[in-house]
Every structure is written in C-alpha cells, then in structure tokens.
Design an enzyme around this catalytic site. Structure first.
Site, PDB file in Angstrom:
ATOM      1  N   ARG A   1      15.104   0.700  -9.565  1.00 38.17           N
ATOM      2  CA  ARG A   1      14.871   0.035 -10.848  1.00 38.17           C
ATOM      3  C   ARG A   1      13.389  -0.114 -11.186  1.00 38.17           C
ATOM      4  O   ARG A   1      12.951   0.291 -12.253  1.00 38.17           O
ATOM      5  CB  ARG A   1      15.446  -1.382 -10.860  1.00 38.17           C
ATOM      6  CG  ARG A   1      16.737  -1.545 -11.572  1.00 38.17           C
ATOM      7  CD  ARG A   1      17.428  -2.748 -11.003  1.00 38.17           C
ATOM      8  NE  ARG A   1      17.473  -2.616  -9.559  1.00 38.17           N
ATOM      9  CZ  ARG A   1      18.386  -1.895  -8.910  1.00 38.17           C
ATOM     10  NH1 ARG A   1      19.324  -1.281  -9.578  1.00 38.17           N
ATOM     11  NH2 ARG A   1      18.356  -1.768  -7.603  1.00 38.17           N
ATOM     12  N   THR A   2      12.647  -0.736 -10.275  1.00 40.65           N
ATOM     13  CA  THR A   2      11.256  -1.059 -10.615  1.00 40.65           C
ATOM     14  C   THR A   2      10.462   0.219 -10.867  1.00 40.65           C
ATOM     15  O   THR A   2       9.700   0.318 -11.832  1.00 40.65           O
ATOM     16  CB  THR A   2      10.621  -1.905  -9.494  1.00 40.65           C
ATOM     17  OG1 THR A   2      11.457  -3.027  -9.258  1.00 40.65           O
ATOM     18  CG2 THR A   2       9.242  -2.383  -9.867  1.00 40.65           C
TER      19      THR A   2
ATOM     20  N   LYS B   1      -2.112  11.472   6.815  1.00 38.25           N
ATOM     21  CA  LYS B   1      -3.266  11.820   7.664  1.00 38.25           C
ATOM     22  C   LYS B   1      -4.021  10.584   8.124  1.00 38.25           C
ATOM     23  O   LYS B   1      -5.017  10.690   8.828  1.00 38.25           O
ATOM     24  CB  LYS B   1      -4.219  12.740   6.884  1.00 38.25           C
ATOM     25  CG  LYS B   1      -3.558  13.996   6.363  1.00 38.25           C
ATOM     26  CD  LYS B   1      -4.534  14.809   5.526  1.00 38.25           C
ATOM     27  CE  LYS B   1      -3.836  15.951   4.824  1.00 38.25           C
ATOM     28  NZ  LYS B   1      -4.720  16.610   3.851  1.00 38.25           N
TER      29      LYS B   1
ATOM     30  N   ARG C   1       3.864  -0.574  -4.925  1.00 41.60           N
ATOM     31  CA  ARG C   1       4.809  -1.343  -4.119  1.00 41.60           C
ATOM     32  C   ARG C   1       4.481  -1.064  -2.664  1.00 41.60           C
ATOM     33  O   ARG C   1       4.253   0.085  -2.283  1.00 41.60           O
ATOM     34  CB  ARG C   1       6.249  -0.934  -4.429  1.00 41.60           C
ATOM     35  CG  ARG C   1       7.217  -1.480  -3.393  1.00 41.60           C
ATOM     36  CD  ARG C   1       8.648  -1.349  -3.806  1.00 41.60           C
ATOM     37  NE  ARG C   1       8.970  -2.280  -4.881  1.00 41.60           N
ATOM     38  CZ  ARG C   1      10.216  -2.550  -5.264  1.00 41.60           C
ATOM     39  NH1 ARG C   1      11.233  -1.961  -4.682  1.00 41.60           N
ATOM     40  NH2 ARG C   1      10.442  -3.397  -6.246  1.00 41.60           N
TER      41      ARG C   1
ATOM     42  N   HIS D   1       6.706 -10.504  -6.491  1.00 39.74           N
ATOM     43  CA  HIS D   1       7.142  -9.411  -7.360  1.00 39.74           C
ATOM     44  C   HIS D   1       6.986  -9.918  -8.796  1.00 39.74           C
ATOM     45  O   HIS D   1       7.958 -10.271  -9.460  1.00 39.74           O
ATOM     46  CB  HIS D   1       8.603  -9.081  -7.046  1.00 39.74           C
ATOM     47  CG  HIS D   1       9.092  -7.791  -7.609  1.00 39.74           C
ATOM     48  ND1 HIS D   1       8.450  -7.130  -8.637  1.00 39.74           N
ATOM     49  CD2 HIS D   1      10.171  -7.040  -7.298  1.00 39.74           C
ATOM     50  CE1 HIS D   1       9.128  -6.022  -8.920  1.00 39.74           C
ATOM     51  NE2 HIS D   1      10.168  -5.945  -8.123  1.00 39.74           N
TER      52      HIS D   1
HETATM   53  C1  NCD Z   1      13.963  -6.593  -5.610  1.00 38.16           C
HETATM   54  C2  NCD Z   1      12.762  -6.259  -4.761  1.00 38.16           C
HETATM   55  O1  NCD Z   1      12.462  -5.093  -4.527  1.00 38.16           O
HETATM   56  O2  NCD Z   1      12.121  -7.215  -4.358  1.00 38.16           O
HETATM   57  N1  NCD Z   1      14.426  -5.494  -6.305  1.00 38.16           N
HETATM   58  C3  NCD Z   1      13.820  -5.185  -7.485  1.00 38.16           C
HETATM   59  O3  NCD Z   1      12.694  -4.797  -7.530  1.00 38.16           O
HETATM   60  N2  NCD Z   1      14.517  -5.375  -8.603  1.00 38.16           N
HETATM   61  C4  NCD Z   1      15.000  -7.360  -4.925  1.00 38.16           C
HETATM   62  C5  NCD Z   1      15.554  -6.834  -3.643  1.00 38.16           C
HETATM   63  O4  NCD Z   1      15.193  -5.763  -3.169  1.00 38.16           O
HETATM   64  O5  NCD Z   1      16.396  -7.539  -3.099  1.00 38.16           O
END
Ligand code: NCD
Length: 320
Positions: free
Chosen positions: A64-65, A94, A115, A144
């Site tokens: 999703r993100t 590397k 991320r 997040h």
């Molecule tokens: C969440 C995350 O990655 O923190 N997912 C997301 O980005 N929508 C929640 C999760 O992974 O549980």
C-alpha cells in the site's frame, strides 16, 4: 540535529515524525488534500509535478504505502525511481551506507521517500541529506507519519472534527509504528479519549504513554473486549508485528489475542463507529465485516491515503 517543526510551512522540510506537526499544519494539509481530491475526482489531469522525480527506497516490504506514494507522484505528473528491497538491488549489497545512498539519489531526485527496518534510520537519512527532503514511509517500530495523517484525515472527514472524540486502538501498541504516529497526532487536538486494547506484552511503551497523556489525550488501557466502551467514534485495529519478535513462539502466543468480528461490532460499536486498520491484516479482522458500511479499511482509508500523500508531497515541494 533536531527535525524542523513544520509550523505551517512545509517547504523543503523532511517529514519524519508527527512530533514536527502542530494543529494548524495538520489543518493546512487537510485543506490541500481536499483541493487535490476534488481535482482528481473531477477527473482533471494535474500537472503540478512536471519534471519532478521522486526516489522510493523501501528496505522493508510494502504494498500500500509504496504504491500509494508512487501513484501520488504519478497522478501529479511526476516520475519515480523505485527501489523495493534495496538491500538486494542497490549498492547497499556492496555495503554502502544509507547516508551515502541518500546523498547519491539527491543528485537525481527532488525528494526521497524511505521505508526502513530500523527505528531512527529515516531521521538519520534526513539529517545526512544535503539539500533534498526525505519522507518517512515507516521506520521499524518507530513512526509512520503519512499513515497517521491519512488515518486522522479519514476520521476527520467522517466525524467533522478531531476534538472531543472517543476511540479504541487495538493490537500491537508496542511495535505498531502507525499507532505511535496516530497517538502523537491526536495529542495535537483537544479532549480526546483513546482506549488502548492489547496483550500485556504489547502495551504502549511507558515514556510514550506519559508523553501523550501530558499533551492532553486521555489514555485508558484495557485488557478485555468486554471493557470496550459502547459507541466509540472509531476503532483502529492493528496487526501484531511478527517481524519485531525475537522468538516466533512469543508471536504465535499473542498474534490473535483480539479479533474484530461482526459479533463484537454488534455488541460494542455504534452506528457511527468507523472501523479502521492500516493493513495488512493477518487474521485479526473477520472478512465478514468487509461489507459493513462502517468498515473503511479496504476502501476509503486507502483512497484517502493517496490524496493525503499527494497533498503532502505538493506542499513539501512547493508545487501548490
Ligand atoms: C503498516 C506499516 O507498515 O507499518 N502498514 C502500512 O504501511 N499501511 C502496518 C503494518 O504493517 O502492520
């Protein structure tokens, strides 16, 4: 180095934590979100990002993100350089440091979205960046921020306010980064009460709890579903974060401590209780709930995420 406060001016600032926000900045973001959503829903082609390139570096899995950010950039007419799993596909293989990787991509991109599996890594990356903003798309068990902003936006759109609300947050409050950012978000608003339902081992960390309380959110820890008050404004369910457990046996023991079912909803939710989850869900929401009009996790919540990210990126890049 501390992160810059937004103070209602997003221009060229890295977005790493909800700590950077104040109420006014959240409201500005939501206004911009509404403007862009109207344009997208009116099927207007938006070209604010012509010539803009965003780099996405996702060291942890994401559907999703990742797609939401990529779509946000592309819907605005920009382009992306996309790395899923840079640990296997970039110079990280590397041994290049995250800081060096960020400095390299600054030569190509206008903004870098990261991320990472380690809490604090995105802050470090933002501090290392010479001149380009960095966006936190989730750092380990840290924060997040964009997920929390889209969650707040969704609640605000449904209830018309982020003050005077009563909600429930359930699941892994210790490791759930979306929960951390969301609670910090609520602390910017007034007179909110949040019930926290989790297994004992996965309670919100004490210092975070104290901080949120100090800022005025009433936090009430509960241990059983029977303690959920009736008619909350929202329920925010979360997954137990398997990847943060050193011993998988411990995970197995707690993973399904609390399951959102139609029966529980019937007993404890009201007609206006919206049901949210950042997803992915792994058994903690009964799919029979998916068709309930109060269940927003597979529809409205995700869609709102796209608009909120479009708005945030536009404000940071000064393109609106
Ligand atoms: C969440 C995350 O990655 O923190 N997912 C997301 O980005 N929508 C929640 C999760 O992974 O549980």
């Amino acid at each position: 180095m501390t992160l810059p406060d937004i103070a209602n001016n997003f221009l060229q600032k890295s977005i790493v934590s909800l700590d950077q926000f104040d109420r006014k900045s959240v409201e500005t973001l939501f206004k911009t979100t509404d403007t862009l959503r109207e344009q997208v829903e009116g099927a207007r082609v938006i070209r604010l990002f012509e010539g803009i390139i965003a780099t996405l570096l996702f060291y942890e899995p994401s559907s999703r993100t990742f797609s939401s950010f990529a779509t946000a950039v592309k819907k605005l007419g920009g382009q992306t350089i996309e790395y899923q799993n840079p640990n296997q596909t970039s110079s990280a293989v590397k041994g290049e440091t995250l800081e060096d990787t960020v400095n390299v991509f600054e030569n190509f991109a206008d903004i870098i979205i990261i991320r990472h599996a380690q809490a604090g890594a995105v802050k470090k990356a933002a501090e290392a960046a010479f001149s380009k903003p960095v966006i936190n798309a989730g750092d380990g068990a840290g924060e997040h921020p964009t997920q929390a902003l889209l969650d707040l936006y969704t609640i605000n759109r449904k209830h018309g306010t982020l003050d005077n609300l009563t909600g429930l947050i359930a699941g892994d409050l210790l490791n759930g980064r979306t929960v951390h950012s969301l609670l910090k978000g609520f602390s910017l608003f007034k007179k909110n009460t949040v019930y926290l339902l989790s297994p004992k081992q996965l309670r919100l960390e004490k210092s975070m709890k104290e901080n949120i309380k100090k800022k005025g959110v009433k936090l009430i820890e509960i241990e059983k579903e029977t303690d959920i008050p009736k008619h909350c404004d929202f329920w925010y369910w979360t997954r137990v974060q398997k990847e943060r457990f050193a011993d998988l046996k411990d995970y197995e023991r707690v993973k399904h401590s609390f399951i959102l079912t139609p029966e529980l909803v019937k007993k404890k939710a009201g007609t206006d209780t919206i049901l949210l989850h950042p997803l992915p869900r792994v058994g903690e929401i009964d799919p029979r709930l998916d068709s309930d009009p109060r269940a927003l996790y597979l529809t409205t919540q995700i869609r709102n995420g796209l608009f909120v990210r479009m708005a945030l990126l536009s404000l940071v890049l000064g393109k609106i």
